[in-house]
Design a protein around this motif. Structure first.
Motif, mmCIF file in Angstrom:
data_model
loop_
_atom_site.group_PDB
_atom_site.id
_atom_site.type_symbol
_atom_site.label_atom_id
_atom_site.label_comp_id
_atom_site.label_asym_id
_atom_site.label_seq_id
_atom_site.Cartn_x
_atom_site.Cartn_y
_atom_site.Cartn_z
ATOM 1 N N GLY A 189 138.370 111.186 65.112
ATOM 2 C CA GLY A 189 137.830 111.669 63.949
ATOM 3 C C GLY A 189 138.471 111.176 62.715
ATOM 4 N N VAL A 190 137.322 111.055 61.587
ATOM 5 C CA VAL A 190 137.623 110.184 60.520
ATOM 6 C C VAL A 190 137.500 110.959 59.382
ATOM 7 N N ASP A 191 138.151 110.982 58.359
ATOM 8 C CA ASP A 191 137.940 111.727 56.983
ATOM 9 C C ASP A 191 137.948 110.743 55.895
ATOM 10 N N PHE A 192 136.656 110.544 55.451
ATOM 11 C CA PHE A 192 136.140 109.608 54.451
ATOM 12 C C PHE A 192 136.566 110.479 53.040
ATOM 13 N N SER A 193 137.671 110.030 52.203
ATOM 14 C CA SER A 193 137.684 110.829 51.006
ATOM 15 C C SER A 193 137.430 109.984 49.871
ATOM 16 N N PHE A 194 137.003 110.551 48.609
ATOM 17 C CA PHE A 194 136.412 109.944 47.748
ATOM 18 C C PHE A 194 136.953 110.279 46.285
ATOM 19 N N THR A 195 136.780 109.608 45.075
ATOM 20 C CA THR A 195 137.362 110.191 44.047
ATOM 21 C C THR A 195 136.770 111.177 43.275
ATOM 22 N N ASP A 196 135.356 111.322 43.484
ATOM 23 C CA ASP A 196 134.467 111.973 42.805
ATOM 24 C C ASP A 196 133.498 113.314 43.663
ATOM 25 N N ARG A 197 133.879 113.250 45.008
ATOM 26 C CA ARG A 197 133.157 114.377 45.829
ATOM 27 C C ARG A 197 133.824 114.491 47.068
ATOM 28 N N PRO A 198 133.268 115.537 47.724
ATOM 29 C CA PRO A 198 134.358 116.189 48.642
ATOM 30 C C PRO A 198 134.519 115.147 49.970
ATOM 31 N N THR A 199 135.555 115.340 50.725
ATOM 32 C CA THR A 199 135.612 114.506 51.685
ATOM 33 C C THR A 199 134.573 114.371 52.922
ATOM 34 N N LEU A 200 134.226 113.537 53.454
ATOM 35 C CA LEU A 200 133.166 113.363 54.448
ATOM 36 C C LEU A 200 133.943 113.389 55.821
ATOM 37 N N LYS A 201 133.535 114.455 56.589
ATOM 38 C CA LYS A 201 134.064 114.404 57.978
ATOM 39 C C LYS A 201 133.108 113.848 58.918
ATOM 40 N N VAL A 202 133.731 112.953 59.795
ATOM 41 C CA VAL A 202 132.835 112.308 60.896
ATOM 42 C C VAL A 202 133.500 112.151 62.048
ATOM 43 N N THR A 203 132.764 111.813 63.015
ATOM 44 C CA THR A 203 133.508 111.464 64.423
ATOM 45 C C THR A 203 132.884 109.824 64.493
ATOM 46 N N LEU A 204 133.760 109.146 65.054
ATOM 47 C CA LEU A 204 133.482 107.649 65.064
ATOM 48 C C LEU A 204 133.808 107.153 66.567
ATOM 49 N N SER A 205 132.792 106.598 67.250
ATOM 50 C CA SER A 205 133.106 105.885 68.719
ATOM 51 C C SER A 205 133.094 104.379 68.263
ATOM 52 N N VAL A 206 134.210 103.877 68.969
ATOM 53 C CA VAL A 206 134.264 102.429 68.629
ATOM 54 C C VAL A 206 134.510 101.854 70.159
ATOM 55 N N VAL A 207 134.014 100.407 70.501
ATOM 56 C CA VAL A 207 134.103 99.736 71.543
ATOM 57 C C VAL A 207 135.002 98.586 71.250
ATOM 58 N N LEU A 208 136.100 98.511 71.600
ATOM 59 C CA LEU A 208 136.906 97.151 71.303
ATOM 60 C C LEU A 208 136.867 96.053 72.340
ATOM 61 N N ARG A 209 136.924 94.585 72.107
ATOM 62 C CA ARG A 209 136.838 93.655 73.093
ATOM 63 C C ARG A 209 137.905 92.691 72.320
ATOM 64 N N ARG A 210 138.470 92.312 73.520
ATOM 65 C CA ARG A 210 139.709 91.535 73.201
ATOM 66 C C ARG A 210 138.898 90.100 73.337
ATOM 67 N N VAL A 211 139.349 89.069 72.160
ATOM 68 C CA VAL A 211 138.844 88.091 72.034
ATOM 69 C C VAL A 211 139.965 87.171 71.873
ATOM 70 N N THR A 212 140.176 86.039 72.949
ATOM 71 C CA THR A 212 141.182 85.554 72.878
ATOM 72 C C THR A 212 142.581 86.435 73.140
ATOM 73 N N ASP A 213 143.369 86.571 72.162
ATOM 74 C CA ASP A 213 144.494 87.497 72.334
ATOM 75 C C ASP A 213 144.335 88.619 71.172
ATOM 76 N N GLN A 214 143.366 88.773 70.435
ATOM 77 C CA GLN A 214 143.109 89.752 69.382
ATOM 78 C C GLN A 214 141.897 90.628 69.771
ATOM 79 N N TRP A 215 142.194 91.891 69.522
ATOM 80 C CA TRP A 215 141.180 93.081 69.771
ATOM 81 C C TRP A 215 140.321 93.081 68.368
#
Length: 123
Positions: free
Chosen positions: A86-112
């Motif tokens: 769940g992600v809340d994006f807040s702004f200085t001049d408008r209401p907070t935008l609430k979203v859901t976020l799906s991410v797929v992470l991949r390890r490349v060498t030793d970093q994700w």
């Protein structure tokens, strides 16, 4: 650390880097959190690759801040991790935008990195 805790630690490591760059309005640093061939779907048409990610975040208003919470993680393979947040994006001049976020992470060498990013606005 059990698997769930280990998965969440990996996810938070990547998402903390992402959040820090978003909050600082550093589009190139945001893009560096992604793989070179990442599929990125924000609230505009999708793009593929870091340049599109940087362009998207460069277009966001100054003062944008992201607060996230991990809802679920799943280890899909040794070097692939799914995160649902769940992600809340807040702004200085408008209401907070609430979203859901799906991410797929991949390890490349030793970093994700984020290989797939999909935002959903449910209301």
């Amino acid at each position: 650390m059990n698997n769930t805790a280990a998965q969440e630690a990996i996810l938070c490591g990547v998402m903390d880097r992402w959040k820090s760059a978003v909050d600082a309005h550093e589009p190139r640093q945001v893009a560096a959190c992604f793989t070179e061939d990442a599929i990125f779907q924000g609230l505009h048409p999708y793009t593929v690759g870091r340049p599109g990610v940087a362009e998207y975040y460069d277009s966001q208003p100054l003062g944008l801040a992201a607060d996230y919470r991990v809802l679920e993680t799943r280890q899909l393979a040794e070097d692939i991790l799914l995160g649902y947040l769940g992600v809340d994006f807040s702004f200085t001049d408008r209401p907070t935008l609430k979203v859901t976020l799906s991410v797929v992470l991949r390890r490349v060498t030793d970093q994700w990195h984020i290989a797939h990013y999909q935002v959903s606005k449910l209301d």
